[in-house]
Design an enzyme around this catalytic site. Structure first.
Site, mmCIF file in Angstrom:
data_model
loop_
_atom_site.group_PDB
_atom_site.id
_atom_site.type_symbol
_atom_site.label_atom_id
_atom_site.label_comp_id
_atom_site.label_asym_id
_atom_site.label_seq_id
_atom_site.Cartn_x
_atom_site.Cartn_y
_atom_site.Cartn_z
ATOM 1 N N LYS A 154 -8.318 -14.768 2.858
ATOM 2 C CA LYS A 154 -7.101 -13.945 3.002
ATOM 3 C C LYS A 154 -6.448 -14.166 4.376
ATOM 4 O O LYS A 154 -5.227 -14.319 4.481
ATOM 5 C CB LYS A 154 -7.482 -12.463 2.822
ATOM 6 C CG LYS A 154 -6.410 -11.479 3.179
ATOM 7 C CD LYS A 154 -5.289 -11.451 2.180
ATOM 8 C CE LYS A 154 -4.142 -10.589 2.682
ATOM 9 N NZ LYS A 154 -2.985 -10.662 1.810
ATOM 10 N N CYS B 269 0.902 -7.572 6.935
ATOM 11 C CA CYS B 269 -0.025 -8.688 6.686
ATOM 12 C C CYS B 269 0.163 -9.831 7.665
ATOM 13 O O CYS B 269 -0.657 -10.045 8.547
ATOM 14 C CB CYS B 269 0.144 -9.183 5.261
ATOM 15 S SG CYS B 269 -0.393 -7.984 4.030
HETATM 16 N N1 NAD Z 1 1.233 -4.036 1.760
HETATM 17 C C1 NAD Z 1 0.913 -5.267 1.390
HETATM 18 O O1 NAD Z 1 1.767 -6.020 0.963
HETATM 19 C C2 NAD Z 1 -0.506 -5.774 1.459
HETATM 20 C C3 NAD Z 1 -0.817 -6.979 0.832
HETATM 21 C C4 NAD Z 1 -2.124 -7.439 0.872
HETATM 22 C C5 NAD Z 1 -3.089 -6.712 1.560
HETATM 23 N N2 NAD Z 1 -2.759 -5.536 2.179
HETATM 24 C C6 NAD Z 1 -3.821 -4.816 2.873
HETATM 25 O O2 NAD Z 1 -4.144 -3.666 2.119
HETATM 26 C C7 NAD Z 1 -4.532 -2.592 2.994
HETATM 27 C C8 NAD Z 1 -3.664 -1.377 2.706
HETATM 28 O O3 NAD Z 1 -2.317 -1.718 2.979
HETATM 29 P P1 NAD Z 1 -1.123 -0.839 2.461
HETATM 30 O O4 NAD Z 1 0.096 -1.648 2.673
HETATM 31 O O5 NAD Z 1 -1.393 -0.294 1.100
HETATM 32 O O6 NAD Z 1 -1.185 0.369 3.514
HETATM 33 P P2 NAD Z 1 -0.381 1.771 3.435
HETATM 34 O O7 NAD Z 1 -0.258 2.239 4.827
HETATM 35 O O8 NAD Z 1 0.833 1.611 2.593
HETATM 36 O O9 NAD Z 1 -1.383 2.719 2.635
HETATM 37 C C9 NAD Z 1 -2.597 3.120 3.119
HETATM 38 C C10 NAD Z 1 -2.838 4.560 2.674
HETATM 39 O O10 NAD Z 1 -4.175 4.891 3.072
HETATM 40 C C11 NAD Z 1 -4.190 6.271 3.441
HETATM 41 N N3 NAD Z 1 -5.402 6.529 4.200
HETATM 42 C C12 NAD Z 1 -5.690 6.222 5.491
HETATM 43 N N4 NAD Z 1 -6.951 6.583 5.785
HETATM 44 C C13 NAD Z 1 -7.460 7.130 4.649
HETATM 45 C C14 NAD Z 1 -8.733 7.701 4.321
HETATM 46 N N5 NAD Z 1 -9.704 7.770 5.205
HETATM 47 N N6 NAD Z 1 -8.908 8.189 3.078
HETATM 48 C C15 NAD Z 1 -7.910 8.120 2.164
HETATM 49 N N7 NAD Z 1 -6.703 7.588 2.415
HETATM 50 C C16 NAD Z 1 -6.490 7.102 3.642
HETATM 51 C C17 NAD Z 1 -2.878 6.435 4.191
HETATM 52 O O11 NAD Z 1 -2.488 7.793 4.260
HETATM 53 C C18 NAD Z 1 -1.933 5.567 3.347
HETATM 54 O O12 NAD Z 1 -1.271 6.333 2.363
HETATM 55 C C19 NAD Z 1 -4.381 -3.142 4.402
HETATM 56 O O13 NAD Z 1 -5.596 -3.634 4.867
HETATM 57 C C20 NAD Z 1 -3.398 -4.299 4.228
HETATM 58 O O14 NAD Z 1 -3.552 -5.295 5.214
HETATM 59 C C21 NAD Z 1 -1.492 -5.057 2.136
#
Ligand code: NAD
Length: 402
Positions: free
Chosen positions: A201, A255
């Protein structure tokens, strides 16, 4: 493997939870934000992603997805919480650790935990030790990393169609996780170990970052030499083995702007190209700020319309957005009156809210008032503009669209 608990209901967790609920799993989505929980339980969504509103509404009404502040007993726990950077570009995996800590009271023999968050190499093994320290008596617990590689704006399709790489902390974990993804993924599900899955990744996003950095560096060189970079790229790409990406005002999002640092951090003396690419892309944002400031000095009372705040076209995500940084910097330095135009948001985010010389307006009004127009994001709303609107303005087009 019928009940699934998804921890973190953001851009990744919510579409994943809704999709699994739609596939027939019983899904509990957990988040620490009560507003998100309330919104989802009312059948609504808090993020902008095509078709997600209908899907969430449908599965909530059917009782297949519910949101909660607390986890529940389940067969599978999927963790999709943020993995941002701390000071000095150090990875911060504390959200993952906290999320794992929250589920440990609900773990039972045979459970599968999947880390979908993007994580530094070795994190899955670290989390394994972490879990074993907290719960010694429950075995086996299976643990795997399955990085998410969806494209925002096309998430629901790519969650199903993309190939997935699954890496467990042992063979049984890999097998269990692969079996799970094979239930709903139409792409290939490829098994490996957790460290390989982690770096795959990070490699993907570093590859993208380096290639964008090349385009951005060429854009600055061409600007210096007074050559049209868009024409250069178009002509160079006629070569059958050349495919230069598009330059822009920098690189944003949760990302590509972050993950390469995880590699740099793990191998600082070796990751020279990856680090330089990050620096080139960060520098491109400052370069655009200077271009705008130079243009503004040629105007008596500059009114600068900045089109787009999100980190890429046709989405509402402002995380690490270069456009947002540019607008903030112009307003802070009081380079005239600044107008932000962002059709995907209703109000300015907190970090722009209290800047007195900055306002959020719609496109039409912004064009009425501005004498300098900067295209920062290639939203569809900005592409097919009436060219007459542009005639009397000074234009800076970071997207090569106009
Ligand atoms: N957004 C993308 O396009 C994408 C793509 C691939 C990978 N990722 C990876 O996926 C992961 C999440 O990204 P995202 O974009 O969904 O983030 P985001 O910020 O949109 O969502 C994360 C959610 O997690 C919640 N959260 C935080 N701590 C928590 C806990 N202890 N218990 C429960 N909920 C909790 C937050 O309130 C938030 O709503 C990251 O590691 C990111 O790098 C994101």
């Amino acid at each position: 493997m019928n009940k699934i608990c998804v921890i973190g209901l953001g851009y990744i967790g919510l579409p994943t939870a809704a999709l699994l609920a739609n596939q027939g799993f019983e899904v509990v989505g957990v988040d620490i934000n009560p507003t998100i929980i309330e919104t989802i339980n009312q059948g609504n969504i808090h993020i902008c992603e095509p078709e997600l509103d209908k899907l969430v509404n449908n599965v909530v009404i059917k009782g297949k997805l519910k949101a909660s502040l607390k986890p529940e007993l389940a067969d599978i726990f999927i963790i999709a919480v943020p993995t941002p950077l701390r000071d000095n570009n150090q990875p911060d995996i504390s959200f993952v650790e906290t999320a794992v800590k929250t589920i440990t009271p609900y773990l039972k023999q045979g459970n599968l935990i999947i880390l979908e968050s993007t994580i530094p190499v070795g994190t899955t093994e670290k989390i394994n030790y972490f879990i074993k320290e907290i719960i010694t008596e429950i075995t086996p617990i299976y643990l795997a990393h399955c990085p998410e590689r969806v494209l925002p704006g096309n998430i629901l399709k790519e969650l199903i169609e993309n190939d997935r790489v699954v890496g467990g902390i042992d063979e049984d974990s890999t097998k269990k996780a692969a079996l799970f993804y094979e239930k709903f993924v139409q792409g290939k599900v490829i098994s490996t170990n957790s460290k390989t899955a982690e770096i795959v990744k990070l490699t993907e996003n570093s590859f993208r970052d380096i290639n964008i950095a090349f385009a951005n560096e060429m854009s600055m060189i061409c600007d210096h030499l007074d050559i049209n970079v868009w024409e250069v790229i178009k002509l160079a790409n006629l070569h059958p083995r050349v495919n230069i990406l598009k330059p822009g005002p920098g690189v944003g999002g949760h990302c590509i702007a972050i993950d390469p640092w995880f590699i740099v951090n793990s191998s600082p003396n070796l990751a020279k190209l990856i680090k330089t690419a990050r620096e080139v892309n960060i520098n491109k944002t400052d370069y655009v700020i200077n271009q705008i400031k130079n243009a503004a000095t040629k105007i008596n009372e500059p009114v600068i319309a900045c089109l787009g705040l999100s980190y890429k076209a046709n989405i509402d995500d402002l995380r690490e957005s270069p456009a947002l940084k540019i607008v903030q910097q112009l307003a802070l330095e009081k380079i005239g009156k600044i107008i932000a135009v962002e059709p995907h948001i209703k109000c300015l985010p907190n970090n722009l809210n209290n800047l007195e010389n900055l306002e959020l307006l719609d496109l039409e009004l912004a064009f009425c008032k501005a004498n300098l127009v900067v295209l920062l994001v290639g939203h569809n709303d900005f592409i097919n503009l009436n060219q007459e609107l542009l005639e009397s303005k000074i234009i800076i087009d970071t997207q090569g669209i106009w």
